[in-house]
Scaffold this motif. Structure first.
Motif, mmCIF file in Angstrom:
data_model
loop_
_atom_site.group_PDB
_atom_site.id
_atom_site.type_symbol
_atom_site.label_atom_id
_atom_site.label_comp_id
_atom_site.label_asym_id
_atom_site.label_seq_id
_atom_site.Cartn_x
_atom_site.Cartn_y
_atom_site.Cartn_z
ATOM 1 N N GLY A 130 -2.155 8.525 -0.562
ATOM 2 C CA GLY A 130 -2.306 8.125 -1.900
ATOM 3 C C GLY A 130 -2.746 9.166 -2.812
ATOM 4 N N TYR B 145 3.930 2.226 0.392
ATOM 5 C CA TYR B 145 4.642 3.072 -0.499
ATOM 6 C C TYR B 145 6.011 3.187 0.020
ATOM 7 C CZ TYR B 145 0.197 4.467 -2.183
ATOM 8 O OH TYR B 145 -1.230 4.641 -2.934
ATOM 9 N N ARG C 45 4.828 2.498 -5.092
ATOM 10 C CA ARG C 45 4.103 1.587 -4.592
ATOM 11 C C ARG C 45 4.672 0.118 -4.396
ATOM 12 N NH1 ARG C 45 -1.657 -0.832 -6.958
ATOM 13 N NH2 ARG C 45 -2.173 -2.136 -5.323
ATOM 14 N N ARG D 83 -2.704 0.379 1.050
ATOM 15 C CA ARG D 83 -1.291 0.318 0.069
ATOM 16 C C ARG D 83 -0.371 0.840 0.945
ATOM 17 N NH1 ARG D 83 -3.826 2.336 -5.746
ATOM 18 N NH2 ARG D 83 -5.110 0.515 -6.052
#
Length: 131
Positions: free
Chosen positions: A86, A37, A129, A35
């Motif tokens: 995360g 950010y 995010r 992911r």
């Protein structure tokens, strides 16, 4: 040694190391991708005569991180490192001006105080995010 016993002996400084950080927080199982950010650092408290930053100053991380004073950067390094992976620190500071937002699928905030005793400086890290 059990977690509670460890924290009682080591103090609150060890809490960030004991907080669970799993790969589920940084990788999406359906895509197998990390992911992404975006981070913004905002000075939310500062004395008017502070030498380094003024209330309302904003910085993008990592691009403008070098513009932040060394003392504050030293305090934020471990927070940013955990947030990039995360993770988040579990305390929420409910009922205070530093109440945090913790949303693993969206926006997360963290507050960090500068150790410079003359600054009375507090920064808010906002993680958003992107993917």
């Amino acid at each position: 040694m059990k977690r509670r016993e460890f924290l009682e002996r080591a103090g609150c400084g060890a809490a960030c190391f004991a907080a669970p950080m799993t790969s589920e927080a940084t990788y999406t199982p359906e895509q197998g991708q990390r992911r992404r950010y975006e981070f913004e650092i905002e000075i939310v408290e500062a004395r008017e005569d502070t030498w380094c930053h003024a209330k309302g100053d904003k910085f993008k991380y990592p691009g403008e991180y070098g513009q932040i004073c060394t003392w504050l950067r030293g305090s934020m390094d471990k927070f940013l490192s955990a947030m990039e992976q995360g993770g988040e620190l579990p305390w929420r500071y409910e009922g205070t001006p530093y109440e945090k937002v913790i949303d693993p699928d969206g926006l997360t905030t963290e507050f960090v105080r500068c150790p410079d005793p003359t600054a009375d400086l507090v920064a808010k890290i906002t993680k958003t995010r992107v993917t």
